[in-house]
Design a protein around this motif. Structure first.
Motif, PDB file in Angstrom:
ATOM      1  N   ARG A  55      21.914 -10.442  10.744  1.00 21.52           N
ATOM      2  CA  ARG A  55      20.778 -10.589   9.847  1.00 21.52           C
ATOM      3  C   ARG A  55      21.065  -9.784   8.599  1.00 21.52           C
ATOM      4  O   ARG A  55      21.472  -8.631   8.693  1.00 21.52           O
ATOM      5  CB  ARG A  55      19.498 -10.086  10.535  1.00 21.52           C
ATOM      6  CG  ARG A  55      18.219 -10.393   9.791  1.00 21.52           C
ATOM      7  CD  ARG A  55      16.993 -10.225  10.680  1.00 21.52           C
ATOM      8  NE  ARG A  55      16.930 -11.236  11.737  1.00 21.52           N
ATOM      9  CZ  ARG A  55      16.530 -12.501  11.540  1.00 21.52           C
ATOM     10  NH1 ARG A  55      16.134 -12.898  10.357  1.00 21.52           N
ATOM     11  NH2 ARG A  55      16.531 -13.359  12.535  1.00 21.52           N
ATOM     12  N   SER A  56      20.884 -10.401   7.431  1.00 18.64           N
ATOM     13  CA  SER A  56      21.223  -9.676   6.208  1.00 18.64           C
ATOM     14  C   SER A  56      20.005  -9.223   5.423  1.00 18.64           C
ATOM     15  O   SER A  56      20.125  -8.355   4.568  1.00 18.64           O
ATOM     16  CB  SER A  56      22.143 -10.517   5.326  1.00 18.64           C
ATOM     17  OG  SER A  56      21.656 -11.818   5.190  1.00 18.64           O
ATOM     18  N   LEU A  57      18.845  -9.787   5.703  1.00 17.76           N
ATOM     19  CA  LEU A  57      17.640  -9.425   4.955  1.00 17.76           C
ATOM     20  C   LEU A  57      16.440  -9.379   5.899  1.00 17.76           C
ATOM     21  O   LEU A  57      16.365 -10.155   6.855  1.00 17.76           O
ATOM     22  CB  LEU A  57      17.327 -10.485   3.885  1.00 17.76           C
ATOM     23  CG  LEU A  57      18.242 -10.622   2.679  1.00 17.76           C
ATOM     24  CD1 LEU A  57      18.192 -12.051   2.143  1.00 17.76           C
ATOM     25  CD2 LEU A  57      17.808  -9.664   1.574  1.00 17.76           C
ATOM     26  N   ILE A  58      15.497  -8.482   5.595  1.00 19.11           N
ATOM     27  CA  ILE A  58      14.161  -8.536   6.200  1.00 19.11           C
ATOM     28  C   ILE A  58      13.208  -8.489   5.022  1.00 19.11           C
ATOM     29  O   ILE A  58      13.107  -7.459   4.347  1.00 19.11           O
ATOM     30  CB  ILE A  58      13.915  -7.373   7.175  1.00 19.11           C
ATOM     31  CG1 ILE A  58      14.892  -7.461   8.359  1.00 19.11           C
ATOM     32  CG2 ILE A  58      12.464  -7.379   7.661  1.00 19.11           C
ATOM     33  CD1 ILE A  58      14.772  -6.315   9.353  1.00 19.11           C
ATOM     34  N   GLY A  59      12.511  -9.613   4.739  1.00 19.41           N
ATOM     35  CA  GLY A  59      11.856  -9.715   3.444  1.00 19.41           C
ATOM     36  C   GLY A  59      12.946  -9.543   2.396  1.00 19.41           C
ATOM     37  O   GLY A  59      14.042 -10.093   2.520  1.00 19.41           O
ATOM     38  N   ALA A  60      12.664  -8.745   1.372  1.00 17.52           N
ATOM     39  CA  ALA A  60      13.689  -8.466   0.353  1.00 17.52           C
ATOM     40  C   ALA A  60      14.502  -7.219   0.687  1.00 17.52           C
ATOM     41  O   ALA A  60      15.388  -6.842  -0.070  1.00 17.52           O
ATOM     42  CB  ALA A  60      13.030  -8.307  -1.020  1.00 17.52           C
ATOM     43  N   TRP A  61      14.196  -6.558   1.821  1.00 17.37           N
ATOM     44  CA  TRP A  61      15.004  -5.391   2.221  1.00 17.37           C
ATOM     45  C   TRP A  61      16.409  -5.876   2.557  1.00 17.37           C
ATOM     46  O   TRP A  61      16.581  -6.711   3.442  1.00 17.37           O
ATOM     47  CB  TRP A  61      14.387  -4.687   3.426  1.00 17.37           C
ATOM     48  CG  TRP A  61      13.015  -4.113   3.192  1.00 17.37           C
ATOM     49  CD1 TRP A  61      11.826  -4.632   3.616  1.00 17.37           C
ATOM     50  CD2 TRP A  61      12.699  -2.899   2.492  1.00 17.37           C
ATOM     51  NE1 TRP A  61      10.786  -3.815   3.216  1.00 17.37           N
ATOM     52  CE2 TRP A  61      11.298  -2.747   2.513  1.00 17.37           C
ATOM     53  CE3 TRP A  61      13.473  -1.932   1.836  1.00 17.37           C
ATOM     54  CZ2 TRP A  61      10.646  -1.670   1.915  1.00 17.37           C
ATOM     55  CZ3 TRP A  61      12.829  -0.869   1.234  1.00 17.37           C
ATOM     56  CH2 TRP A  61      11.426  -0.739   1.278  1.00 17.37           C
ATOM     57  N   CYS A  62      17.407  -5.356   1.880  1.00 22.51           N
ATOM     58  CA  CYS A  62      18.767  -5.872   2.072  1.00 22.51           C
ATOM     59  C   CYS A  62      19.749  -4.804   2.519  1.00 22.51           C
ATOM     60  O   CYS A  62      20.920  -5.107   2.761  1.00 22.51           O
ATOM     61  CB  CYS A  62      19.261  -6.549   0.793  1.00 22.51           C
ATOM     62  SG  CYS A  62      19.383  -5.455  -0.641  1.00 22.51           S
ATOM     63  N   PHE A  63      19.294  -3.578   2.646  1.00 20.78           N
ATOM     64  CA  PHE A  63      20.220  -2.476   2.974  1.00 20.78           C
ATOM     65  C   PHE A  63      19.392  -1.367   3.608  1.00 20.78           C
ATOM     66  O   PHE A  63      18.391  -0.917   3.035  1.00 20.78           O
ATOM     67  CB  PHE A  63      20.853  -2.004   1.669  1.00 20.78           C
ATOM     68  CG  PHE A  63      21.943  -0.980   1.775  1.00 20.78           C
ATOM     69  CD1 PHE A  63      23.281  -1.366   1.871  1.00 20.78           C
ATOM     70  CD2 PHE A  63      21.647   0.373   1.734  1.00 20.78           C
ATOM     71  CE1 PHE A  63      24.294  -0.417   1.923  1.00 20.78           C
ATOM     72  CE2 PHE A  63      22.662   1.331   1.788  1.00 20.78           C
ATOM     73  CZ  PHE A  63      23.982   0.925   1.878  1.00 20.78           C
ATOM     74  N   VAL A  64      19.787  -0.964   4.823  1.00 18.96           N
ATOM     75  CA  VAL A  64      19.091   0.112   5.521  1.00 18.96           C
ATOM     76  C   VAL A  64      20.125   1.099   6.057  1.00 18.96           C
ATOM     77  O   VAL A  64      20.862   0.781   6.990  1.00 18.96           O
ATOM     78  CB  VAL A  64      18.223  -0.434   6.682  1.00 18.96           C
ATOM     79  CG1 VAL A  64      17.590   0.717   7.465  1.00 18.96           C
ATOM     80  CG2 VAL A  64      17.142  -1.380   6.168  1.00 18.96           C
ATOM     81  N   ASP A  65      20.202   2.262   5.446  1.00 20.59           N
ATOM     82  CA  ASP A  65      21.056   3.355   5.919  1.00 20.59           C
ATOM     83  C   ASP A  65      20.165   4.463   6.455  1.00 20.59           C
ATOM     84  O   ASP A  65      19.201   4.871   5.798  1.00 20.59           O
ATOM     85  CB  ASP A  65      21.905   3.927   4.771  1.00 20.59           C
ATOM     86  CG  ASP A  65      23.271   3.267   4.668  1.00 20.59           C
ATOM     87  OD1 ASP A  65      23.551   2.341   5.456  1.00 20.59           O
ATOM     88  OD2 ASP A  65      24.049   3.669   3.784  1.00 20.59           O
TER      89      ASP A  65
END
Ligand code: MN
Length: 342
Positions: A55-65
């Motif tokens: 999965r590359s996106l959740i809504g517009a969230w594209c990066f989670v560190d």
């Protein structure tokens, strides 16, 4: 934060073929973190849950560190030299420690626990991030939001907000983006988004109403929880698709569980992410890279960064053309009989 992978991989997304289970609860997809060295003197490690093959996106969230709690004496803390961004917003949220932020919009700010800092790098921006000398433990999340086509050329911007803690009955929340449990953040975004820190007390459960038009991801920072009937261990991101109107979270442990809830309407646009850029195709990314390397005005300059490297060099582009990331279907998180799914 910068994506410091020397050879950023191209991520293909595929739909998950999972057996149809019980019909009582929404389906929760588990997104496990991979460890990535952030860079800095001793390469502080971060746990990255987005983007992934899965999965590359959740809504517009594209990066989670997600990083820490880390002993700065051992990891060297965070020291990310000036680096560029395009087509995205960075959202910084700390649990412990302090980070000094400097950007080419002229902002010099301290990122502190419980205070959100959102930087818009639409057309182009550059910034540096360094944990302060007084920081002994560093612990937080660094998030990116992809900008929709109509806003991805937006001017540089920076917003700061300190959300109040609101009672959830069995826990509390600090809503840094969007609206949850009656608390709304004034921070403006270009697509509907939710970002909140949630703490669930030991042995307690919380139920929060959510927007059924949103898909959501629940990141476990400390403890372990059950999201509906799915156990989420520390560092995991539990994904729930659209069509769900409330989340039920149980903390079976004997200490508080801290979570970060992210949500948004499915983004819908294909994006190309490479290094610190979000674009729409390979040629655009290659042009951003070239402009950074020749110190184009697109990104401006950071004043006052005192590290050894004046600016991070871009990695080499991959030999193959970078392909857009496609997300698997997002609609309807509820189990249905298999024939209805096809
Ligand atoms: Mn950054």
């Amino acid at each position: 934060m910068s994506n410091t992978e020397a050879d950023p991989t191209e991520i293909r997304c595929c739909t998950e073929d999972r057996a149809v289970g019980a019909a009582r609860h929404p389906r929760v997809e588990i997104i496990s973190a991979r460890d990535v060295p952030l860079g800095g003197p001793r390469a502080m490690p971060v746990r990255r849950t987005l983007p992934q093959r899965q999965r590359s996106l959740i809504g517009a969230w594209c990066f989670v560190d997600h990083y820490g709690p880390g002993d700065v004496a051992a990891t060297g803390g965070m020291d990310v030299a000036p680096h560029p961004h395009t087509g995205l917003q960075t959202v910084s949220w700390l649990f412990t420690g302090e980070i000094e932020h400097r950007d080419s919009h002229g902002v010099h700010a301290l990122v502190r626990p419980g205070e959100v800092n959102l930087m818009t790098g639409g057309h182009g921006i550059c910034h540096s991030e360094v944990s302060t000398a007084g920081t002994t433990t560093l612990h937080g999340v660094q998030l990116w939001v992809a900008l929709p086509d109509g806003a991805r050329d937006a001017a540089r911007d920076f917003q700061h907000y300190v959300p109040p803690a609101i009672d959830l009955g069995g826990g509390r929340a600090r809503v840094f983006l969007g609206t949850l449990a009656g608390s709304s953040s004034p921070v403006t975004t270009f697509t509907p988004l939710l970002g909140a820190e949630i703490v669930v007390e030991p042995g307690a459960s919380v139920t929060v109403e959510i927007d059924p038009a949103f898909e959501h991801g629940l990141l476990v920072d400390t403890g372990a929880v059950e999201l509906f009937d799915t156990r989420l261990s520390r560092g995991v991101l539990g994904y729930v698709g659209t069509g769900v109107s409330s989340l039920w979270v149980v903390n079976p442990g004997d200490s508080p569980a801290r979570l970060v809830l992210l949500g948004g309407t499915p983004f819908g646009e294909e994006i190309v992410m490479w290094w610190n850029f979000v674009g729409r195709d390979h040629d655009e990314i290659a042009a951003f890279r070239e402009e950074w390397e020749r110190e184009s005005d697109r990104f401006g300059r950071v004043d006052g960064y005192a590290g050894e490297v004046a600016r991070l060099p871009a990695p080499q582009l991959p030999h193959a053309r970078i392909r857009p990331r496609r997300n698997p279907p997002t609609a309807d998180a509820h189990y249905r009989p298999r024939e209805e799914n096809r």
